[in-house]
Design an enzyme around this catalytic site. Sequence first.
Site, PDB file in Angstrom:
ATOM      1  N   THR A  13       0.628  -1.406   0.201  1.00 36.42           N
ATOM      2  CA  THR A  13       0.072   0.323   0.235  1.00 36.42           C
ATOM      3  C   THR A  13       0.290   1.399   0.290  1.00 36.42           C
ATOM      4  O   THR A  13       0.788   2.410  -0.269  1.00 36.42           O
ATOM      5  CB  THR A  13      -0.729  -0.281   1.734  1.00 36.42           C
ATOM      6  N   LYS A 205       6.499   3.731  18.369  1.00 31.25           N
ATOM      7  CA  LYS A 205       6.729   4.586  17.535  1.00 31.25           C
ATOM      8  C   LYS A 205       7.027   5.542  19.369  1.00 31.25           C
ATOM      9  O   LYS A 205       7.670   6.789  19.355  1.00 31.25           O
ATOM     10  CB  LYS A 205       5.014   5.111  17.193  1.00 31.25           C
TER      11      LYS A 205
END
Lengths: 421, 421
Positions: A13, A205
């Site tokens: 993607t 993250k």
Amino acid sequence: MKKVKLAFLGLGTVGCGVMKVLRQNAEMFKRREGLDLDVKWVLVRDKSKPRAVDIDPATLTTDAGTILNDPEIDLVAEFMGGEEPAFTYIRKALMNGKSVVTANKEVIAKHWHTLEQEAVKSGAGLYYEASVAGGIPIIKTIRRSLQANHIQKFMGIINGTTNYILTRMSEDGSDFNTALKEAQRLGYAEPDPTADIEGLDAKFKLSILSTICFRNQVPLEHVFCEGITRVTAEDIAVAQQLGYGIKLLAIGKKHGDRIEARVHPTFIPLSHPLCAVRDSYNAIFIEGDIVGNLMFYGRGAGDFPTASAIVSDIITACQNENGHHRTGMDGAPVIFEKDWISRYYVRMLVSDRPGVLAEIAGLFGKHGVSIESVIQKNRGENASLIFITHEAHEQSLLRALEDMKGCAAVSSIESMIRVER
Amino acid sequence: MKKVKLAFLGLGTVGCGVMKVLRQNAEMFKRREGLDLDVKWVLVRDKSKPRAVDIDPATLTTDAGTILNDPEIDLVAEFMGGEEPAFTYIRKALMNGKSVVTANKEVIAKHWHTLEQEAVKSGAGLYYEASVAGGIPIIKTIRRSLQANHIQKFMGIINGTTNYILTRMSEDGSDFNTALKEAQRLGYAEPDPTADIEGLDAKFKLSILSTICFRNQVPLEHVFCEGITRVTAEDIAVAQQLGYGIKLLAIGKKHGDRIEARVHPTFIPLSHPLCAVRDSYNAIFIEGDIVGNLMFYGRGAGDFPTASAIVSDIITACQNENGHHRTGMDGAPVIFEKDWISRYYVRMLVSDRPGVLAEIAGLFGKHGVSIESVIQKNRGENASLIFITHEAHEQSLLRALEDMKGCAAVSSIESMIRVER
């Protein structure tokens, strides 16, 4: 005009998104940036698989060596995801002097130090803006626009799936499972949603973001992580009555040489800008000693938002700005705080008889936890007490809750959620 | 370690803020950025005036030539404000090959092109992050982190004074004059508040911001500007009932070769992230073709927030990143749109008798303005009609309002405010 030969590792993607952007805005990159960007190779597992972009079959290869050993390739962009073989390929590319642009939060969270060292050694660049908060330009902004500041604290909504689920629970009154199914139906959550809802994605993250903000490595094992699976519709309703929303926050704080890094559901006042961040949007709220409060808001995922960050990194890498190899790490030894200070929301089912509140308040007090407010909801069998504490040490609060489990007046401790303001 | 000799032009609030930050975080700049920053000269009008920082009298000078002709000075930071003599000094510094960092929105809005040309000629750098939105890192972020995007639209709250006044009017129900006095008392508004409340400050910043976003010069004379002095408590109350807040927005849009740039009070839905920007905070909401929606939020003024941007520019200038002289302007001819398309809120006092609505609706229709909703408030002498239109051309709406002034049924047109979503 500088002509640059790129190679992609992966064409899923995000890879297809980057390819589309490089084509769609190619004229602009030539005109504004002086760059003619040409994708020479694309590493794929299966050459015959249909793709979301038209691609010259001659550019496809199943052999990473073709790319990593091609002296014509200046820059490698990695979109495979997962730790291996991505880590090995990125490392090899850097060792061969090729700059690397990646969106791979797992590789950067686990191997940042090793990769950064390889980059310094070979003089190649390593760029990973897309690894945190997708399209929101946060890493370069901290490094290149907030240099005047010691960053003391940040709080981020850095997982879109969980923010979507919590928004649905909050706005529609859905329970967790209904909201999760809706998120899956819309493609915001994976068929196996574990990495998102358990906070693991946010944990990767947060490790990267706190390393960048605090200029000290914050390895994964020092990041506390609790997901949203135990947040109930009832907690959300009570939060709203008390003037709060519930968000999965990634929180980093630095006090002197102590760093805390934690992902967990959090009460946050309805008037706080983070509370207005709805659906699958991400946002990062930062406190600097000079600039004060800042917030950056945008799309944390999706092919095009992620491609925005990756293409920006590609352009930066090609323009080869200097200063890259100043990692800017402080390097001083730090202590990772486990016994942080927070406010707490605690909801428990209790016996509905005189003296119960005094007994429970006594147990909080015994451990040095003082109470800001308490509300009794319902009577009889469904009687519950809802506490908001003043600031207390995490371990003290946990010990108080442990004591309460042995207390006859407490049927069950239903929820404990940390509170930030 | 790189040793850099700086000179300041001016030592007011911002200059003192920058001096404090350079001292307070000096060790950090050495360690992280490899820079030893030394202020050799400070241009002042009066050497004996007391200052908010201790300063070696030997660094003070009243003669700009001392600074502009000193070959030891690498970089000049200007904090004088106003067009002259700041423009002349900045230009001279650039001609002499000294990089310039400035917060001066007026000079940049009026003379960007001239200064940029001087900078390109001499190879010096010109940096003005602080000229728009104070501490929010917006200019460098657009140029260095959003290169993948055509920016199609932005909307900014870029004047803290007016946002503070509108917040007070909205949250306390105050009228404009009461809120203005409160802002003056707190130091958010100047004794002469004209530049803020009439939108002139925002106009300078919008000219700069749209030049950066659209990569085409947007000179001041093409920026439409209307202040907040005609916004009433009644308009704010009605807006809230309709699900909107009122903000002074600086709006830039680019469609093909048409650019519109306008500052005016604006209805914006309560659910829009800009609506959550309270008090004197600033925020800029951007739409890119690749990244989608982004918002940047923070302090738009104040000594330290402004110093954060200036010191970042100083560090960037000293590290002398290349690519600076790529101005990145598209240069293609553009048309400045005056007949933009918007939705409109119109409130008017009318005669309370049958047929009036039909008559007024007919006048809107005659000019091609179609109506999304209409509400009648009050009866008898205080009867008013409140319209929200569909999208219409500005000039058509103005012609319709002109016609209504000659219409017996309309006692007065009380307000016209543009609506964005």
